[in-house]
Scaffold this motif. Structure first.
Motif, PDB file in Angstrom:
ATOM      1  N   GLU A 174       0.826  -1.210   0.000  1.00  0.00           N
ATOM      2  CA  GLU A 174       0.000   0.000   0.000  1.00  0.00           C
ATOM      3  C   GLU A 174       0.861   1.261   0.000  1.00  0.00           C
ATOM      4  OE1 GLU A 174      -4.142  -1.246   2.223  1.00  0.00           O
ATOM      5  OE2 GLU A 174      -2.387  -0.826   3.479  1.00  0.00           O
ATOM      6  N   GLU A 175       1.948   1.214   0.724  1.00  0.00           N
ATOM      7  CA  GLU A 175       2.838   2.381   0.789  1.00  0.00           C
ATOM      8  C   GLU A 175       3.641   2.547  -0.493  1.00  0.00           C
ATOM      9  OE1 GLU A 175       6.498   4.082   3.605  1.00  0.00           O
ATOM     10  OE2 GLU A 175       5.360   2.297   4.192  1.00  0.00           O
ATOM     11  N   THR A 180       5.164   4.024  -7.102  1.00  0.00           N
ATOM     12  CA  THR A 180       5.297   3.418  -8.428  1.00  0.00           C
ATOM     13  C   THR A 180       4.687   4.310  -9.496  1.00  0.00           C
ATOM     14  OG1 THR A 180       5.180   1.204  -7.445  1.00  0.00           O
ATOM     15  CG2 THR A 180       4.760   1.369  -9.803  1.00  0.00           C
ATOM     16  N   VAL A 181       3.516   4.878  -9.207  1.00  0.00           N
ATOM     17  CA  VAL A 181       2.851   5.780 -10.150  1.00  0.00           C
ATOM     18  C   VAL A 181       3.691   7.039 -10.351  1.00  0.00           C
ATOM     19  CG1 VAL A 181       0.790   7.168 -10.570  1.00  0.00           C
ATOM     20  CG2 VAL A 181       0.579   4.901  -9.512  1.00  0.00           C
ATOM     21  N   THR A 223      -5.749  -5.134  -1.839  1.00  0.00           N
ATOM     22  CA  THR A 223      -5.137  -5.027  -0.512  1.00  0.00           C
ATOM     23  C   THR A 223      -6.194  -4.880   0.575  1.00  0.00           C
ATOM     24  OG1 THR A 223      -4.827  -2.634  -0.836  1.00  0.00           O
ATOM     25  CG2 THR A 223      -2.966  -4.074  -1.363  1.00  0.00           C
ATOM     26  N   VAL A 224      -7.275  -4.145   0.275  1.00  0.00           N
ATOM     27  CA  VAL A 224      -8.366  -3.999   1.248  1.00  0.00           C
ATOM     28  C   VAL A 224      -9.010  -5.356   1.521  1.00  0.00           C
ATOM     29  CG1 VAL A 224     -10.672  -3.061   1.611  1.00  0.00           C
ATOM     30  CG2 VAL A 224      -8.858  -1.578   0.759  1.00  0.00           C
ATOM     31  N   ARG A 225      -9.272  -6.114   0.454  1.00  0.00           N
ATOM     32  CA  ARG A 225      -9.892  -7.429   0.634  1.00  0.00           C
ATOM     33  C   ARG A 225      -8.941  -8.389   1.345  1.00  0.00           C
ATOM     34  NH1 ARG A 225     -12.369  -6.543  -4.621  1.00  0.00           N
ATOM     35  NH2 ARG A 225     -10.578  -7.549  -5.627  1.00  0.00           N
ATOM     36  N   GLU A 269       9.917  -4.388  -6.421  1.00  0.00           N
ATOM     37  CA  GLU A 269       9.793  -4.536  -4.981  1.00  0.00           C
ATOM     38  C   GLU A 269       8.408  -5.062  -4.587  1.00  0.00           C
ATOM     39  OE1 GLU A 269      12.225  -4.270  -2.810  1.00  0.00           O
ATOM     40  OE2 GLU A 269      13.524  -3.911  -4.535  1.00  0.00           O
ATOM     41  N   ILE A 270       7.381  -4.546  -5.272  1.00  0.00           N
ATOM     42  CA  ILE A 270       6.027  -5.027  -4.998  1.00  0.00           C
ATOM     43  C   ILE A 270       5.893  -6.485  -5.435  1.00  0.00           C
ATOM     44  CG2 ILE A 270       3.579  -4.779  -5.602  1.00  0.00           C
ATOM     45  CD1 ILE A 270       3.962  -1.802  -5.713  1.00  0.00           C
TER      46      ILE A 270
END
Length: 292
Positions: A174-175, A180-181, A223-225, A269-270
């Motif tokens: 999430e961080e 990335t964008v 990520t929320v789910r 990294e993600i």
């Protein structure tokens, strides 16, 4: 309380002329598969045995071994056939009258006539036998369940630790995602300027491209789910009971979200963190297979 599906219990009860030993052991299984190995004389108790064990065991491949040793002397009994003895006496009386012979039949003589007195093995008291067997079953099952609970507590502790680690991984993703964008926008602007060989950049076009890219790699929903599934699993573990199947379903959903994150991300990294998440989820699923 959480129970493991692996366990062992043993009890030996000696009373009423019998020594009955019960051993119970189990391994993982999707449903309850209860196998009994016991002397033939216990076959009449099979239904009662299964019903008693089902009170404590809901899942697993469970093998139950029952042995019985007769500690008493050989149990025999004598049976006096009155009807047959009376027939013998009637015949002897007829012979006395027929041949004018004296009646000299004594009790000892009559008892030696075929089938008047017979010797046989005494029947076992089924109710007494069941009481001894039931006691052995109950104590063996109690030890078996205690071992399952002990192992279940260790599994619960390990799973909670793994889930906390997964939450850290999700927090990292999430961080990292907004960064990335940002990096993509900088690379895109640099590439456009290089191609145009000046600083005149169409901000609107850049914004459109960045928005498209952002939508493409956005993993906010996943990520929320994923965090929701992790929380649901923690709550199920805390509640205890027979939650093995429920936990397995939640783990499948967690794996689905991790796969989607991995397929969407373009950041190294993600990607590494998503792979770590999948690895941890697989470890969790393996542990869950041991939970009743």
């Amino acid at each position: 309380m959480i129970k493991s599906m692996t366990g062992f219990g043993r009890c030996e009860v000696a009373k009423g002329g019998f020594r009955i030993t019960v051993e119970i052991k189990s391994v993982n299984h999707r449903y309850l598969d209860l196998g009994l190995k016991m002397p033939k004389k216990f076959n009449l108790f099979e239904t009662a045995i299964r019903e008693q064990l089902k009170k404590d065991i809901q899942r697993g491949k469970v093998d139950v071994f029952i042995t019985c040793e007769d500690l008493a002397e050989e149990k025999v009994s004598l049976t006096f056939n009155r009807t047959l003895a009376r027939e013998y006496m009637d015949i002897f009386s007829d012979m006395e009258k027929e041949f004018g012979l004296p009646m000299d039949v004594t009790v000892s003589v009559l008892s030696r006539c075929p089938e008047v007195v017979t010797m046989g093995q005494s029947e076992e008291d089924e109710e007494e036998l069941w009481q001894i067997l039931s006691e052995a079953l109950g104590k063996a099952a109690a030890q078996f369940v205690e071992q399952r609970l002990s192992e279940g507590a260790r599994l619960k502790e390990d799973l909670f630790a793994k889930l906390e680690g997964m939450l850290d991984g999700v927090a990292f993703i999430e961080e990292r995602s907004p960064e990335t964008v940002k990096q993509y926008r900088e690379k895109l602007e640099s590439k456009v300027r290089e191609l145009l060989e000046d600083n005149s950049v169409d901000e609107g076009r850049i914004l459109t491209e960045v928005t498209i890219f952002s939508d493409k790699i956005c993993v906010d929903e996943e990520t929320v789910r994923l965090k929701s599934h992790i929380q649901a699993m923690k709550e199920a573990l805390a509640a205890g009971g027979n939650v093995g199947r429920k936990l397995d379903f939640i783990a499948q959903e967690m794996n689905r979200e991790a796969n989607t994150i991995l397929s969407k991300c373009s950041d190294l990294e993600i990607s590494k963190k998503a792979i770590d998440l999948k690895t941890e989820i697989e470890k969790v699923r393996e542990q869950i297979q041991n939970i009743e």
